[in-house]
Design a protein around this motif. Structure first.
Motif, PDB file in Angstrom:
ATOM      1  N   LEU A 142       0.831  -1.191   0.000  1.00  3.20           N
ATOM      2  CA  LEU A 142       0.000   0.000   0.000  1.00  3.20           C
ATOM      3  C   LEU A 142       0.869   1.245   0.000  1.00  3.20           C
ATOM      4  O   LEU A 142       1.930   1.277   0.615  1.00  3.20           O
ATOM      5  CB  LEU A 142      -0.905   0.018   1.241  1.00  3.20           C
ATOM      6  CG  LEU A 142      -1.971  -1.074   1.323  1.00  3.20           C
ATOM      7  CD1 LEU A 142      -2.690  -0.972   2.650  1.00  3.20           C
ATOM      8  CD2 LEU A 142      -2.939  -0.957   0.176  1.00  3.20           C
ATOM      9  N   PRO A 143       0.424   2.303  -0.696  1.00 10.49           N
ATOM     10  CA  PRO A 143       1.195   3.552  -0.672  1.00 10.49           C
ATOM     11  C   PRO A 143       1.330   4.058   0.753  1.00 10.49           C
ATOM     12  O   PRO A 143       0.390   3.981   1.541  1.00 10.49           O
ATOM     13  CB  PRO A 143       0.328   4.504  -1.517  1.00 10.49           C
ATOM     14  CG  PRO A 143      -0.509   3.604  -2.370  1.00 10.49           C
ATOM     15  CD  PRO A 143      -0.759   2.377  -1.546  1.00 10.49           C
ATOM     16  N   GLY A 203      -5.045   2.198  -3.683  1.00  5.33           N
ATOM     17  CA  GLY A 203      -4.106   3.228  -4.093  1.00  5.33           C
ATOM     18  C   GLY A 203      -4.371   4.583  -3.457  1.00  5.33           C
ATOM     19  O   GLY A 203      -4.933   4.682  -2.364  1.00  5.33           O
ATOM     20  N   VAL A 204      -3.990   5.638  -4.156  1.00  7.27           N
ATOM     21  CA  VAL A 204      -4.182   7.017  -3.694  1.00  7.27           C
ATOM     22  C   VAL A 204      -5.374   7.607  -4.429  1.00  7.27           C
ATOM     23  O   VAL A 204      -5.479   7.498  -5.655  1.00  7.27           O
ATOM     24  CB  VAL A 204      -2.920   7.866  -3.955  1.00  7.27           C
ATOM     25  CG1 VAL A 204      -3.160   9.319  -3.555  1.00  7.27           C
ATOM     26  CG2 VAL A 204      -1.735   7.292  -3.195  1.00  7.27           C
ATOM     27  N   SER A 225      -3.619   8.146   0.531  1.00  5.73           N
ATOM     28  CA  SER A 225      -3.607   6.694   0.637  1.00  5.73           C
ATOM     29  C   SER A 225      -4.429   6.256   1.840  1.00  5.73           C
ATOM     30  O   SER A 225      -4.812   7.063   2.696  1.00  5.73           O
ATOM     31  CB  SER A 225      -2.175   6.187   0.787  1.00  5.73           C
ATOM     32  OG  SER A 225      -1.645   6.605   2.045  1.00  5.73           O
TER      33      SER A 225
END
Length: 346
Positions: A70-71, A272-273, A298
């Protein structure tokens, strides 16, 4: 033919006869057992629990093999400016919230003198800008419900659907103090929604097999709970007069808690973002915080903001429990009829 050969030839027939009679006996026992409705329900519940544990086990294996992490903490600042908040009095529903029999003794005492109405304010925490909607559950005139597209009676499923509708139409129809987006829905023509839904004590969508995501439930006496089905077991939706399932979970017991894959989330738009909305409540469990972010961020950044609110002065109390709601192009927020944030139809 010798006696030995005759004996060997009879054995297979005896085995088949024994198995056949055993199968008949078991079928008779099973028929008698499942003839009782309570036994059928117990069996289905057991099978559902086994299926749920199997899915959780497979999800945990997949989560250990995630190709992309994950970001971490990115916040993409939005070029949009905050809309000025309305100054006219808040319109509150005259209806009272329905109730069922409480399962826990803790009940929020309603006090018109101490309670505050729905409040919307602009906030900035940990570098992220957002609108904070604070819902005081002690206010006797607070009424929380769900509005469905095209004024449908039931939520969209794979079998029945009323499609989607422009956000501004729903704002005009419901005339609520605050209108916001809720859970995820499919990209197909059916626009099927995620999770079971309860409003005014009535199921808008229900499946006994539902075990995705995290559920925010409000019980009798405005008792709040947040349950992640695949790790904590499915909630008892029949105890909720209001219930919304979405996710992933962001905060659990006052700590950041992120395990989207184990909850069943695999969509890159979720992991994601992107633009986000979240909901949660403090340790006192007497308020709901609806957070509509103005920046793209995020899941980890979103979770940190929801938890970091605890260190802010009032009216920002911070979340003891929190979960993500639908985001991206579905983000929508209106206050007293004025749309503050909108992207597309819902």
């Amino acid at each position: 033919m010798s006696k030995r050969k005759q004996s060997e030839g009879c054995r297979p027939m005896l085995r088949r006869t024994f198995l056949f009679l055993t199968a008949i006996a078991l079928a008779r026992v099973a028929a008698d057992y499942f003839a009782i409705a309570q036994n059928r329900d117990s069996f289905l519940t057991l099978m559902g629990q086994l299926w749920q544990k199997s899915l959780a086990f497979l999800s945990s294996i997949q989560s250990n093999q995630t190709p992309q992490p994950l970001p971490r903490n990115p916040i993409v600042k939005s070029a949009k400016t905050n809309q000025p908040l309305p100054s006219n009095p808040i319109v509150k529903s005259p209806e009272t919230s329905p109730a069922t029999q409480p399962s826990q003794p803790q009940i929020i005492k309603r006090s018109a003198k101490q309670a505050k109405p729905v409040q919307v304010s602009s906030q900035n925490v940990a570098g992220a800008s957002f609108y904070l909607t604070t819902i005081d559950l002690a206010d006797p005139e607070i009424y929380i419900t769900m509005g469905l597209a095209n004024n449908a009676d039931l939520a969209n499923t794979s079998k029945v659907t009323r499609g989607d509708e422009p956000f501004e139409n729903m704002v005009s129809r419901y005339r609520a103090a605050v209108v916001a987006n809720g859970t995820f829905f499919g990209k197909d023509e059916q626009k099927s929604v995620l999770g079971n839904m309860v409003a005014a004590g009535k199921f808008l969508k229900y499946s006994r097999w539902e075990n995705y995501g995290t559920t925010l439930g409000i019980k009798a006496g405005n008792q709040l709970e947040m349950v992640t089905a695949r790790t904590e077991g499915k909630p008892d939706w029949s105890q909720h007069w209001f219930s919304l399932t979405c996710g992933p979970r962001l905060v659990k017991g006052g700590k950041v808690w992120l395990s989207p894959l184990s909850e069943g989330f695999k969509d890159s738009h979720v992991l994601g973002v992107g633009s986000r909305t979240a909901i949660g409540f403090p340790a006192s469990r007497d308020k709901l915080f609806l957070v509509t972010f103005l920046d793209s961020l995020s899941l980890e950044a979103e979770a940190n903001v929801m938890r970091a609110m605890a260190s802010r002065p009032r009216p920002c109390y911070g979340c003891f429990e929190a979960m993500n709601l639908d985001g991206g192009a579905s983000v929508g927020l209106a206050h007293q009829g004025q749309i503050l944030q909108q992207f597309r139809v819902l």
